[in-house]
Design a protein around this motif. Structure first.
Motif, PDB file in Angstrom:
ATOM      1  N   ASN A 273       0.607  -0.940   0.060  1.00 22.99           N
ATOM      2  CA  ASN A 273      -0.071   0.003  -0.260  1.00 22.99           C
ATOM      3  C   ASN A 273       0.846   1.521  -0.027  1.00 22.99           C
ATOM      4  N   ARG A 274       0.511   2.485  -0.381  1.00 20.94           N
ATOM      5  CA  ARG A 274       0.924   3.371   0.216  1.00 20.94           C
ATOM      6  C   ARG A 274       2.311   3.987   1.396  1.00 20.94           C
ATOM      7  N   ARG A 275       1.196   3.483   2.464  1.00 22.53           N
ATOM      8  CA  ARG A 275       1.267   3.728   3.106  1.00 22.53           C
ATOM      9  C   ARG A 275       3.591   3.035   3.470  1.00 22.53           C
ATOM     10  N   GLY A 276       3.743   1.326   2.718  1.00 19.99           N
ATOM     11  CA  GLY A 276       4.541   1.021   2.703  1.00 19.99           C
ATOM     12  C   GLY A 276       5.433   1.729   1.539  1.00 19.99           C
ATOM     13  N   ALA A 277       4.849   2.063   0.904  1.00 20.31           N
ATOM     14  CA  ALA A 277       5.834   2.752  -0.447  1.00 20.31           C
ATOM     15  C   ALA A 277       6.746   3.332   0.200  1.00 20.31           C
ATOM     16  N   VAL A 278       5.951   4.335   1.400  1.00 15.81           N
ATOM     17  CA  VAL A 278       6.199   5.703   1.861  1.00 15.81           C
ATOM     18  C   VAL A 278       8.212   5.102   2.893  1.00 15.81           C
ATOM     19  N   ALA A 279       7.105   4.441   2.987  1.00 19.38           N
ATOM     20  CA  ALA A 279       8.401   4.148   4.578  1.00 19.38           C
ATOM     21  C   ALA A 279       9.114   3.510   3.459  1.00 19.38           C
ATOM     22  N   ALA A 280       9.634   2.830   2.192  1.00 14.57           N
ATOM     23  CA  ALA A 280      10.625   1.921   1.802  1.00 14.57           C
ATOM     24  C   ALA A 280      11.607   2.944   1.145  1.00 14.57           C
ATOM     25  N   LEU A 281      10.515   4.067   0.534  1.00 16.82           N
ATOM     26  CA  LEU A 281      11.041   5.078  -0.118  1.00 16.82           C
ATOM     27  C   LEU A 281      12.405   5.757   0.549  1.00 16.82           C
ATOM     28  N   GLU A 282      11.823   6.004   1.882  1.00 13.08           N
ATOM     29  CA  GLU A 282      13.228   6.284   3.030  1.00 13.08           C
ATOM     30  C   GLU A 282      14.505   6.556   2.378  1.00 13.08           C
ATOM     31  N   HIS A 283      14.570   4.541   1.798  1.00 15.70           N
ATOM     32  CA  HIS A 283      15.804   4.368   2.092  1.00 15.70           C
ATOM     33  C   HIS A 283      16.303   4.622   0.314  1.00 15.70           C
ATOM     34  N   PRO A 284      17.486   5.382   0.519  1.00 15.98           N
ATOM     35  CA  PRO A 284      17.120   5.065  -1.390  1.00 15.98           C
ATOM     36  C   PRO A 284      18.565   4.034  -1.451  1.00 15.98           C
ATOM     37  N   GLU A 285      18.440   3.325  -1.321  1.00 15.04           N
ATOM     38  CA  GLU A 285      19.574   2.084  -1.912  1.00 15.04           C
ATOM     39  C   GLU A 285      18.819   1.291  -2.090  1.00 15.04           C
ATOM     40  N   ILE A 286      16.979   1.396  -1.918  1.00 12.75           N
ATOM     41  CA  ILE A 286      16.158   0.978  -2.554  1.00 12.75           C
ATOM     42  C   ILE A 286      16.347   1.211  -4.418  1.00 12.75           C
ATOM     43  N   GLN A 287      15.872   0.181  -5.023  1.00 13.07           N
ATOM     44  CA  GLN A 287      15.623   0.671  -6.152  1.00 13.07           C
ATOM     45  C   GLN A 287      14.323   0.388  -7.435  1.00 13.07           C
ATOM     46  N   TYR A 288      14.012  -1.066  -6.659  1.00 11.58           N
ATOM     47  CA  TYR A 288      12.557  -1.298  -7.265  1.00 11.58           C
ATOM     48  C   TYR A 288      11.792  -1.720  -6.518  1.00 11.58           C
ATOM     49  N   LEU A 289      10.227  -0.847  -6.215  1.00  5.84           N
ATOM     50  CA  LEU A 289       9.664  -1.403  -5.120  1.00  5.84           C
ATOM     51  C   LEU A 289       8.455  -2.862  -6.093  1.00  5.84           C
ATOM     52  N   GLY A 290       8.111  -3.517  -5.398  1.00  4.36           N
ATOM     53  CA  GLY A 290       7.690  -4.770  -6.258  1.00  4.36           C
ATOM     54  C   GLY A 290       5.559  -5.048  -5.644  1.00  4.36           C
ATOM     55  N   TYR A 291       4.573  -4.818  -6.283  1.00  2.00           N
ATOM     56  CA  TYR A 291       3.727  -5.123  -5.912  1.00  2.00           C
ATOM     57  C   TYR A 291       2.747  -5.858  -6.152  1.00  2.00           C
ATOM     58  N   PRO A 292       2.364  -6.865  -5.153  1.00  2.00           N
ATOM     59  CA  PRO A 292       1.854  -8.236  -5.870  1.00  2.00           C
ATOM     60  C   PRO A 292      -0.145  -7.848  -6.245  1.00  2.00           C
ATOM     61  N   PHE A 293      -0.001  -7.681  -7.726  1.00  2.00           N
ATOM     62  CA  PHE A 293      -1.149  -8.008  -7.982  1.00  2.00           C
ATOM     63  C   PHE A 293      -1.777  -8.756  -8.638  1.00  2.00           C
ATOM     64  N   SER A 294      -3.379  -8.815  -8.443  1.00  2.00           N
ATOM     65  CA  SER A 294      -3.505 -10.628  -8.425  1.00  2.00           C
ATOM     66  C   SER A 294      -4.974 -10.580 -10.033  1.00  2.00           C
ATOM     67  N   VAL A 295      -4.619 -11.705  -9.893  1.00  2.00           N
ATOM     68  CA  VAL A 295      -5.890 -11.488 -11.445  1.00  2.00           C
ATOM     69  C   VAL A 295      -6.993 -12.163 -10.962  1.00  2.00           C
ATOM     70  N   SER A 296      -6.748 -12.528  -9.784  1.00  2.00           N
ATOM     71  CA  SER A 296      -7.698 -13.742  -8.821  1.00  2.00           C
ATOM     72  C   SER A 296      -8.553 -12.270  -8.030  1.00  2.00           C
ATOM     73  N   GLU A 297      -9.384 -11.434  -7.519  1.00  2.00           N
ATOM     74  CA  GLU A 297     -10.460 -10.583  -6.707  1.00  2.00           C
ATOM     75  C   GLU A 297     -10.084 -11.380  -6.149  1.00  2.00           C
ATOM     76  N   THR A 298     -10.071 -12.447  -5.015  1.00  2.00           N
ATOM     77  CA  THR A 298     -10.398 -13.677  -4.456  1.00  2.00           C
ATOM     78  C   THR A 298      -9.194 -14.229  -3.333  1.00  2.00           C
ATOM     79  N   PHE A 299      -7.769 -13.917  -4.011  1.00  2.00           N
ATOM     80  CA  PHE A 299      -6.524 -13.322  -3.932  1.00  2.00           C
ATOM     81  C   PHE A 299      -5.832 -12.671  -3.542  1.00  2.00           C
ATOM     82  N   GLN A 300      -6.877 -11.418  -4.301  1.00  2.00           N
ATOM     83  CA  GLN A 300      -6.399  -9.635  -3.602  1.00  2.00           C
ATOM     84  C   GLN A 300      -6.930  -9.681  -2.539  1.00  2.00           C
TER      85      GLN A 300
END
Length: 270
Positions: A67-94
């Protein structure tokens, strides 16, 4: 590590990841900025990052966010190049995995992508349940393509088709990659496969013959998705990818990888 019930000490996590950083991987998924209640094993990701020596590695770091909160926390660390997000094509699993509907997740991706671009970083979209699901939710290549189209319109270029519970057959892997790679030549469409000990090679072969050039793996196949509740399928073992492709095409140092393999025995006794 995320599915291990016993907490792995922070210093041991960092020491193990340091060995992985010496191997020469392109990218290392090293931790997650997610709810510690949902995934308690990952609650020390920021502390682990602070213990790493990145001065002698070209490996890029990827952190998972939900979520956005996690992204903000991760981006506080400049060493991180990629943010991965799990987007399911199954709504039940999402809903099970991120407590969000598909439309809510699409809005989350928009927010995270805006933050990521502003920070000069990149997103990686994991299309989980990308090869089918056990819930009866609609699935076919058109469903997957619909979401690739919507998400790539946000200027996201890296997609990992994810076999979250190990359901993919070689025919479905070939069909998806053969359908999507030619249709989206500007996207980097890779494979995040889960597998059993007897089906791994046929899956790699099917993806490779269909033009896939980006693969996720986990040493000894440890892991799997804790939200999938399936003990039979773990991650694609990294060593199996090397058994199939060899080390030379990847640029990974075989001796350093062997050392990381040995270190994994102690780490995953927890």
């Amino acid at each position: 590590m995320q599915g291990r019930k016993v907490f792995i000490p922070t210093a041991e996590k960092a020491a193990y990841i340091q060995k992985l950083l010496a191997c020469g991987f392109d990218t290392l998924d090293f931790g997650s900025f997610v709810s510690p209640k949902a995934i308690p094993q990952m609650r020390d990701t920021a502390e682990v990052l602070g213990m790493l020596d990145l001065s002698a590695t070209d490996t890029k770091l990827l952190a998972i966010v939900a979520n956005r909160r996690g992204a903000v926390a991760a981006l506080e660390h400049p060493e991180i190049q990629y943010l991965g997000y799990p987007f399911s094509v199954s709504e039940t699993f999402q809903l099970r995995n991120t407590n969000a509907t598909l439309e809510e997740s699409l809005e989350r991706v928009k927010q995270i992508q805006e933050l990521t671009v502003a920070a000069g970083k990149e997103m990686v979209l994991y299309l989980s349940m990308g090869f089918g699901n056990p819930y009866g939710d609609p699935w076919n290549v058109e469903v997957v393509e619909q979401w690739v189209s919507k998400l790539s319109a946000l200027d996201i270029t890296i997609f990992q088709l994810s076999d979250t519970i190990g359901v993919s057959a070689p025919a479905s892997i070939s069909y998806l990659f053969n359908s999507l790679i030619p249709r989206y030549p500007n996207l980097d469409i890779g494979a995040h496969l889960h597998t059993t000990p007897t089906t791994w090679e046929e899956k790699i072969t099917a993806a490779a013959e269909a033009g896939c050039r980006r693969y996720d793996g986990a040493i000894r196949g440890f892991g799997g998705c804790p939200m999938a509740k399936d003990d039979l399928t773990g991650n694609m073992p990294t060593e199996n990818l090397f058994a199939h492709f060899g080390f030379e095409p990847t640029g990974v140092d075989e001796a350093a990888f062997s050392e990381a393999m040995r270190a994994s025995e102690a780490v995953f006794t927890y």
